[in-house]
Design an enzyme around this catalytic site. Sequence first.
Site, PDB file in Angstrom:
ATOM      1  N   ASN A   1      60.487   6.197  -5.285  1.00 34.17           N
ATOM      2  CA  ASN A   1      61.934   6.128  -4.994  1.00 34.17           C
ATOM      3  C   ASN A   1      62.203   5.652  -3.558  1.00 34.17           C
ATOM      4  OD1 ASN A   1      61.192   8.317  -3.472  1.00 34.17           O
ATOM      5  ND2 ASN A   1      62.704   9.737  -4.312  1.00 34.17           N
TER       6      ASN A   1
ATOM      7  N   GLU B   1      63.135  11.838   1.627  1.00 29.01           N
ATOM      8  CA  GLU B   1      63.756  11.385   0.384  1.00 29.01           C
ATOM      9  C   GLU B   1      65.001  10.546   0.689  1.00 29.01           C
ATOM     10  OE1 GLU B   1      62.136  11.707  -2.217  1.00 29.01           O
ATOM     11  OE2 GLU B   1      61.554  13.755  -2.741  1.00 29.01           O
TER      12      GLU B   1
ATOM     13  N   HIS C   1      60.630   6.780  -0.787  1.00 25.41           N
ATOM     14  CA  HIS C   1      60.432   7.738   0.309  1.00 25.41           C
ATOM     15  C   HIS C   1      59.174   7.422   1.115  1.00 25.41           C
ATOM     16  CE1 HIS C   1      58.165  10.537  -2.629  1.00 25.41           C
ATOM     17  NE2 HIS C   1      57.314  10.383  -1.633  1.00 25.41           N
TER      18      HIS C   1
ATOM     19  N   ASP D   1      53.030  15.153   6.738  1.00 27.07           N
ATOM     20  CA  ASP D   1      53.824  16.112   5.968  1.00 27.07           C
ATOM     21  C   ASP D   1      52.933  17.151   5.310  1.00 27.07           C
ATOM     22  OD1 ASP D   1      52.646  14.415   4.144  1.00 27.07           O
ATOM     23  OD2 ASP D   1      54.492  13.658   3.295  1.00 27.07           O
TER      24      ASP D   1
HETATM   25  C1  GLP Z   1      53.807  11.952  -1.592  1.00 27.91           C
HETATM   26  C2  GLP Z   1      53.505  11.922  -0.104  1.00 27.91           C
HETATM   27  C3  GLP Z   1      53.730  10.555   0.485  1.00 27.91           C
HETATM   28  C4  GLP Z   1      53.058   9.512  -0.380  1.00 27.91           C
HETATM   29  C5  GLP Z   1      53.656   9.532  -1.760  1.00 27.91           C
HETATM   30  C6  GLP Z   1      53.060   8.485  -2.671  1.00 27.91           C
HETATM   31  O1  GLP Z   1      55.161  12.138  -1.843  1.00 27.91           O
HETATM   32  N1  GLP Z   1      54.264  12.864   0.636  1.00 27.91           N
HETATM   33  O2  GLP Z   1      53.233  10.518   1.811  1.00 27.91           O
HETATM   34  O3  GLP Z   1      53.215   8.238   0.201  1.00 27.91           O
HETATM   35  O4  GLP Z   1      53.392  10.815  -2.310  1.00 27.91           O
HETATM   36  O5  GLP Z   1      51.906   8.977  -3.268  1.00 27.91           O
HETATM   37  P1  GLP Z   1      50.809   8.103  -3.951  1.00 27.91           P
HETATM   38  O6  GLP Z   1      50.083   7.402  -2.861  1.00 27.91           O
HETATM   39  O7  GLP Z   1      49.918   9.098  -4.666  1.00 27.91           O
HETATM   40  O8  GLP Z   1      51.492   7.170  -4.874  1.00 27.91           O
END
Ligand code: GLP
Length: 242
Positions: free
Chosen positions: A128, A135, A130, A62
């Site tokens: 949440n 989402e 995702h 992404d």
């Molecule tokens: C973002 C990314 C996700 C990631 C999520 C969790 O939203 N698009 O790919 O898994 O954050 O982030 P973190 O690993 O910093 O908790």
Amino acid sequence: MEIKIFANAQEASKQAFNIFKEQLESGAEVFGLATGSTPEALYALLADSDLDFSNAVSVNLDEYVGLDNDHPQSYHYFMHDHLFQFKPFKQTFVPDGANLDADSAIKAYDEILVTYPRDVQLLGLGPNGHIGFDEPGTDFDATMLKVSLTESTIEANKRFFDDVKDVPTEAYTMGPKAIMDAKTVVLMAFGKGKAEAVKSMIEGPVTEASPASILQNHANAIILIDEDAASLLSEQTKTAAK
Ligand code: GLP
């Protein structure tokens, strides 16, 4: 789902490293990569290793819409900073967030997904539930899509920006269908803030309301979590995981 619970994130990251090593040694050529703080320890292990990815291709999950590729908070920049500058790949792909024409950005990446089928897909997990930027409510049949980020995701990601107003509100992301197309999926989640999402992913119904729950239907999904992220799981799940 194969679930493994570790004492801490570092131990889980070592296991993820071993999976990447085995994949590379058994001929995997295309690695689906993720951003966020969760994979940072894995990328540090890969960067320090003698593994050679110079014949491999990476395809990232992404990217924020509206950030130039050299913006310090872009996922292009993150990947260069944490991995690619230390561990060159033959080719690397990240969705083009600088292309504001969503149709063309999505079409271009859909073609990349078809040309480079992933052997393994790494994932983090949003608080949440995702995955990527899919989402709650994202159509399980989507391949590549543009999404509007929820307030809670903007809140969760604002820590990387000077001001919440600077956090992009949209992103291009692989959809659930594209994530499921990878031969193996490795999801990591650490900390108490992920415990609810981990519980829904593993023990809840498979529903678009909980995007990661789709992984219950994947033939090779490996879930690597620490004890805090596992804290709300049933005793039965925890016992089976150990
Ligand atoms: C973002 C990314 C996700 C990631 C999520 C969790 O939203 N698009 O790919 O898994 O954050 O982030 P973190 O690993 O910093 O908790």
